[in-house]
Design a protein around this motif. Structure first.
Motif, PDB file in Angstrom:
ATOM      1  N   ILE A 105       1.221 -16.210  14.179  1.00 29.05           N
ATOM      2  CA  ILE A 105       2.660 -15.965  14.296  1.00 29.05           C
ATOM      3  C   ILE A 105       2.862 -14.719  15.139  1.00 29.05           C
ATOM      4  N   MET A 106       3.683 -14.855  16.169  1.00 26.94           N
ATOM      5  CA  MET A 106       3.967 -13.719  17.043  1.00 26.94           C
ATOM      6  C   MET A 106       5.438 -13.719  17.399  1.00 26.94           C
ATOM      7  N   SER A 107       6.177 -12.785  16.823  1.00 26.66           N
ATOM      8  CA  SER A 107       7.606 -12.652  17.089  1.00 26.66           C
ATOM      9  C   SER A 107       7.845 -11.283  17.693  1.00 26.66           C
ATOM     10  N   CYS A 108       8.004 -11.244  19.025  1.00 30.05           N
ATOM     11  CA  CYS A 108       8.190  -9.992  19.766  1.00 30.05           C
ATOM     12  C   CYS A 108       9.333 -10.161  20.754  1.00 30.05           C
ATOM     13  N   PRO A 109      10.578 -10.232  20.268  1.00 27.80           N
ATOM     14  CA  PRO A 109      11.695 -10.563  21.161  1.00 27.80           C
ATOM     15  C   PRO A 109      12.198  -9.412  22.020  1.00 27.80           C
TER      16      PRO A 109
ATOM     17  N   SER B 258      26.131   0.336  13.893  1.00 27.64           N
ATOM     18  CA  SER B 258      24.939  -0.005  14.669  1.00 27.64           C
ATOM     19  C   SER B 258      23.703   0.665  14.112  1.00 27.64           C
ATOM     20  N   LYS B 259      23.830   1.924  13.687  1.00 32.71           N
ATOM     21  CA  LYS B 259      22.673   2.637  13.142  1.00 32.71           C
ATOM     22  C   LYS B 259      22.210   2.025  11.822  1.00 32.71           C
ATOM     23  N   ILE B 260      23.152   1.536  11.023  1.00 26.38           N
ATOM     24  CA  ILE B 260      22.784   0.936   9.738  1.00 26.38           C
ATOM     25  C   ILE B 260      22.091  -0.404   9.952  1.00 26.38           C
ATOM     26  N   VAL B 261      22.646  -1.218  10.849  1.00 28.79           N
ATOM     27  CA  VAL B 261      22.121  -2.572  11.048  1.00 28.79           C
ATOM     28  C   VAL B 261      20.892  -2.573  11.949  1.00 28.79           C
ATOM     29  N   PHE B 262      20.940  -1.777  13.029  1.00 26.29           N
ATOM     30  CA  PHE B 262      19.893  -1.853  14.050  1.00 26.29           C
ATOM     31  C   PHE B 262      18.995  -0.622  14.109  1.00 26.29           C
ATOM     32  N   GLY B 263      19.183   0.333  13.168  1.00 23.23           N
ATOM     33  CA  GLY B 263      18.333   1.511  13.136  1.00 23.23           C
ATOM     34  C   GLY B 263      18.895   2.639  13.972  1.00 23.23           C
ATOM     35  N   GLU B 264      18.124   3.721  14.083  1.00 21.26           N
ATOM     36  CA  GLU B 264      18.597   4.923  14.744  1.00 21.26           C
ATOM     37  C   GLU B 264      18.970   4.689  16.203  1.00 21.26           C
ATOM     38  N   GLU B 265      18.254   3.777  16.870  1.00 22.18           N
ATOM     39  CA  GLU B 265      18.573   3.512  18.269  1.00 22.18           C
ATOM     40  C   GLU B 265      19.904   2.801  18.425  1.00 22.18           C
ATOM     41  N   GLY B 266      20.324   2.091  17.366  1.00 21.83           N
ATOM     42  CA  GLY B 266      21.608   1.392  17.410  1.00 21.83           C
ATOM     43  C   GLY B 266      21.700   0.360  18.497  1.00 21.83           C
ATOM     44  N   CYS B 267      20.591  -0.304  18.815  1.00 20.58           N
ATOM     45  CA  CYS B 267      20.539  -1.243  19.940  1.00 20.58           C
ATOM     46  C   CYS B 267      20.932  -2.637  19.464  1.00 20.58           C
ATOM     47  N   CYS B 268      22.009  -3.174  20.017  1.00 22.62           N
ATOM     48  CA  CYS B 268      22.514  -4.493  19.629  1.00 22.62           C
ATOM     49  C   CYS B 268      22.547  -5.393  20.849  1.00 22.62           C
ATOM     50  N   ARG B 269      22.108  -6.659  20.685  1.00 19.53           N
ATOM     51  CA  ARG B 269      22.190  -7.618  21.783  1.00 19.53           C
ATOM     52  C   ARG B 269      23.652  -7.839  22.146  1.00 19.53           C
ATOM     53  N   LEU B 270      23.931  -7.958  23.451  1.00 17.08           N
ATOM     54  CA  LEU B 270      25.292  -8.015  23.947  1.00 17.08           C
ATOM     55  C   LEU B 270      26.090  -9.159  23.344  1.00 17.08           C
ATOM     56  N   GLU B 271      25.422 -10.322  23.145  1.00 14.87           N
ATOM     57  CA  GLU B 271      26.146 -11.478  22.634  1.00 14.87           C
ATOM     58  C   GLU B 271      26.584 -11.293  21.181  1.00 14.87           C
TER      59      GLU B 271
ATOM     60  N   SER C 119      -0.513 -12.595  11.634  1.00 13.99           N
ATOM     61  CA  SER C 119       0.933 -12.617  11.855  1.00 13.99           C
ATOM     62  C   SER C 119       1.393 -11.263  12.349  1.00 13.99           C
ATOM     63  N   LEU C 120       2.261 -11.274  13.350  1.00 12.50           N
ATOM     64  CA  LEU C 120       2.829 -10.042  13.893  1.00 12.50           C
ATOM     65  C   LEU C 120       4.320 -10.246  14.105  1.00 12.50           C
ATOM     66  N   ILE C 121       5.122  -9.459  13.410  1.00 11.47           N
ATOM     67  CA  ILE C 121       6.567  -9.435  13.615  1.00 11.47           C
ATOM     68  C   ILE C 121       6.903  -8.046  14.118  1.00 11.47           C
ATOM     69  N   CYS C 122       7.319  -7.969  15.375  1.00 14.84           N
ATOM     70  CA  CYS C 122       7.459  -6.674  16.047  1.00 14.84           C
ATOM     71  C   CYS C 122       8.842  -6.555  16.667  1.00 14.84           C
ATOM     72  N   ASP C 123       9.615  -5.539  16.242  1.00 18.02           N
ATOM     73  CA  ASP C 123      10.912  -5.243  16.836  1.00 18.02           C
ATOM     74  C   ASP C 123      10.826  -4.089  17.826  1.00 18.02           C
ATOM     75  N   SER C 124       9.647  -3.540  18.001  1.00 18.38           N
ATOM     76  CA  SER C 124       9.458  -2.421  18.924  1.00 18.38           C
ATOM     77  C   SER C 124       9.541  -2.902  20.370  1.00 18.38           C
TER      78      SER C 124
ATOM     79  N   VAL D  78       1.212  -8.023   9.974  1.00 18.37           N
ATOM     80  CA  VAL D  78       1.644  -6.707  10.438  1.00 18.37           C
ATOM     81  C   VAL D  78       3.126  -6.776  10.807  1.00 18.37           C
ATOM     82  N   VAL D  79       3.888  -5.799  10.333  1.00 20.36           N
ATOM     83  CA  VAL D  79       5.308  -5.676  10.655  1.00 20.36           C
ATOM     84  C   VAL D  79       5.514  -4.336  11.338  1.00 20.36           C
ATOM     85  N   ILE D  80       6.079  -4.364  12.550  1.00 17.54           N
ATOM     86  CA  ILE D  80       6.358  -3.144  13.299  1.00 17.54           C
ATOM     87  C   ILE D  80       7.859  -3.064  13.515  1.00 17.54           C
ATOM     88  N   THR D  81       8.515  -2.088  12.912  1.00 13.99           N
ATOM     89  CA  THR D  81       9.967  -1.967  13.001  1.00 13.99           C
ATOM     90  C   THR D  81      10.374  -1.340  14.332  1.00 13.99           C
TER      91      THR D  81
END
Length: 523
Positions: free
Chosen positions: A231-235, A59-72, A212-217, A189-192
């Motif tokens: 472009i606005m991707s803020c899921p 999880s840390k490798i794929v989703f970063g230090e928070e290791g947050c993965c969508r349940l599905e 364009s804004l791609i934000c995973d925060s 702008v890319v916000i991890t």
């Protein structure tokens, strides 16, 4: 010193590290089990990781230090890691690194088109040209195919770590995009996900010119300063309380957002007249306004749990709306508003049969409850010339069965029937699905059999049955045996997931066939 392969390397270097009795320590790591040091050294042999720690590392490798993965995605991820990596850290790191760099092709193509990088030409849409460009990159081995989709299309691709690093350096050199810590006045702008909230908020004054804004925060971004955004991707953050503000950004072409506490999309969405892609992650089914039908640029319209969509313009004339639409999911028709279609189930379905779907449609998911799949509706779906993927969820077939006709579903590659209640028979010919590659049947507990004619489709590659009747499972075995008699060699693969069906021993004997596989914990 990390990853030493030969003891000679250490022997050559140790002379430069004299033991002065000052308490210093040197740590060496190696994957070689017979790496022998003198008795004065301490050796710690690392064991395999257990299931819990394997998942944490992945999880840390794929989703970063928070290791947050969508349940599905968590169940799929654990299956990949626990069954294939078996606790070996190196394998987990390698697989995680690959998945972290996987790119969903449909998203990539939509982003290219929304950015305006590629213009329509020679009668081809910008999406078609983007697809050609991607295949060119693949043919030059600059991009690798990671996974194919249900229709044989490229679903995920990736690039090598070294090429990715080169692309990032060139992108920053050309000011193609920027990260929050490097903001000046950038267009992209890319916000991890691991960017601190304070850094995100500090970046806002510099984003007034961003396109364009791609934000995973998970930090909420105020919308007042983003009027030029395309472009606005803020899921990851819930915009339920500020959709009206979002829909004031009239230049938007591509939107991915989370709105889990919204039951109805505001009618002000019509202001986004340039919008090409709208993907909404929601907690429950939502109602869509009539105005969606007037958004002629829409190519991709997707609601995670389902969309109750009002009648299209044109009433009884069967008007064609959303003429450029290619992906529609998931459309639900059983709870449309009483003011538009009345409260009776028959009235509700009648309005869906009036609808004429756009000929550009390639993927379609329809969901109904408590009513039948009308022949008129199925004929309209079957006549769509470009339709490649179809999911029918819920509902019943009139007369407890489905009879298909010649000349329909000419391009269909993937068909899924899910929870179609009381379906007992299916009458068809191989020529009715001339290009079908994958068939998925879920919870068809009354289905007598899968027609033998399905096995005669030359392009068919796989059949998957999930919690279907025993007789349907047995019929797939007969299809495989029929192919063996006709062709000698069978390319068709069958997967079956059961839940407590009787005569398990008889069904288990099917697994002897290499083309027949039982999946799930029961087997």
């Amino acid at each position: 010193m990390d990853d030493i392969w030969d003891i000679k390397v250490w022997e050559q270097l140790r002379r430069y590290f004299p033991d002065n009795q000052n308490g210093s320590r040197i740590v060496l790591t190696t994957r070689t089990s017979n790496f022998h040091l003198s008795d004065s050294n301490y050796v710690l042999k690392m064991g395999f990781l257990d299931k819990h720690n394997s998942w944490i590392l992945f999880s840390k490798i794929v989703f970063g230090e928070e290791g947050c993965c969508r349940l599905e995605l968590e169940e799929i991820g654990k299956e990949i890691i626990l069954e294939n990596c078996r606790g070996l850290p190196l394998s987990i790191v390698v697989v995680g690194g690959l998945l972290a760099r996987n790119i969903r092709v449909s998203e990539l193509v939509s982003l290219w088109a929304a950015e305006g990088f590629l213009k329509p030409s020679s009668g081809k849409s910008s999406e078609e040209i983007a697809d050609e460009c991607l295949k060119e990159l693949i043919s030059r081995n600059l991009v690798s195919v990671q996974q194919l989709g249900s229709t044989g299309n490229i679903k995920y691709c990736s690039i090598h770590d070294l090429l990715r690093d080169l692309c990032l350096r060139e992108a920053q050199k050309e000011s193609f995009f920027t990260l929050p810590q490097e903001l000046s006045s950038q267009r992209r702008v890319v916000i991890t996900h691991n960017t601190s909230p304070d850094r995100v908020l500090d970046a806002l004054p510099f984003m007034s010119l961003a396109r364009s804004l791609i934000c995973d925060s998970k930090t909420l971004l105020p919308l007042r300063n983003l009027r030029l955004m395309r472009i606005m991707s803020c899921p990851n953050f819930d915009y339920s309380n500020c959709l009206k503000e979002l829909f004031k950004l009239v230049n938007l072409r591509y939107v991915v957002l989370n709105a889990r506490w919204v039951s109805k999309i505001p009618s002000s969405i019509y202001r986004l007249w340039n919008l090409r892609t709208l993907i909404v992650h929601i907690g429950e089914e939502e109602s869509g306004p009539f105005d969606i039908w007037n958004m002629a640029q829409l190519r991709h319209l997707e609601f995670e749990k389902g969309l109750y969509l009002a009648d299209p313009p044109g009433g009884q004339d069967g008007a064609i709306a959303l003429v450029n639409l290619q992906v529609l999911g998931t459309l639900i028709n059983y709870k449309w508003s009483d003011e538009l279609v009345g409260s009776r189930a028959a009235d509700i379905l009648l309005n869906l049969t009036i609808l004429t779907f756009p000929c550009s449609l390639k993927k379609l998911t329809l969901k109904i409850e408590r009513v039948n799949w009308e022949e008129t509706l199925l004929e309209k779906i079957g006549s769509l010339p470009l339709l490649e993927k179809l999911k029918l969820i819920g509902g019943s077939f009139k007369g407890r069965g489905w009879e298909t006709v010649e000349g329909q579903f000419r391009s269909l590659k993937f068909l899924q029937l899910d929870e179609c209640k009381d379906m007992e028979f299916w009458t068809t010919e191989s020529s009715h699905f001339p290009r079908l590659e994958r068939l998925v049947l879920t919870l068809l507990e009354d289905l007598n059999e899968i027609p033998s004619e399905i096995g005669e489709i030359e392009t068919l590659k796989s059949i998957k049955l999930v919690w279907c009747s025993r007789s349907a499972i047995i019929s797939t075995k007969r299809i495989i045996e029929g192919q063996e008699e006709l062709y000698g060699e069978v390319g068709l693969q069958v997967q079956v997931l059961t839940r407590g069906l009787e005569q398990r021993e008889e069904l288990q004997s099917f697994a002897v066939c290499p083309n027949f596989q039982f999946i799930g914990s029961d087997w």
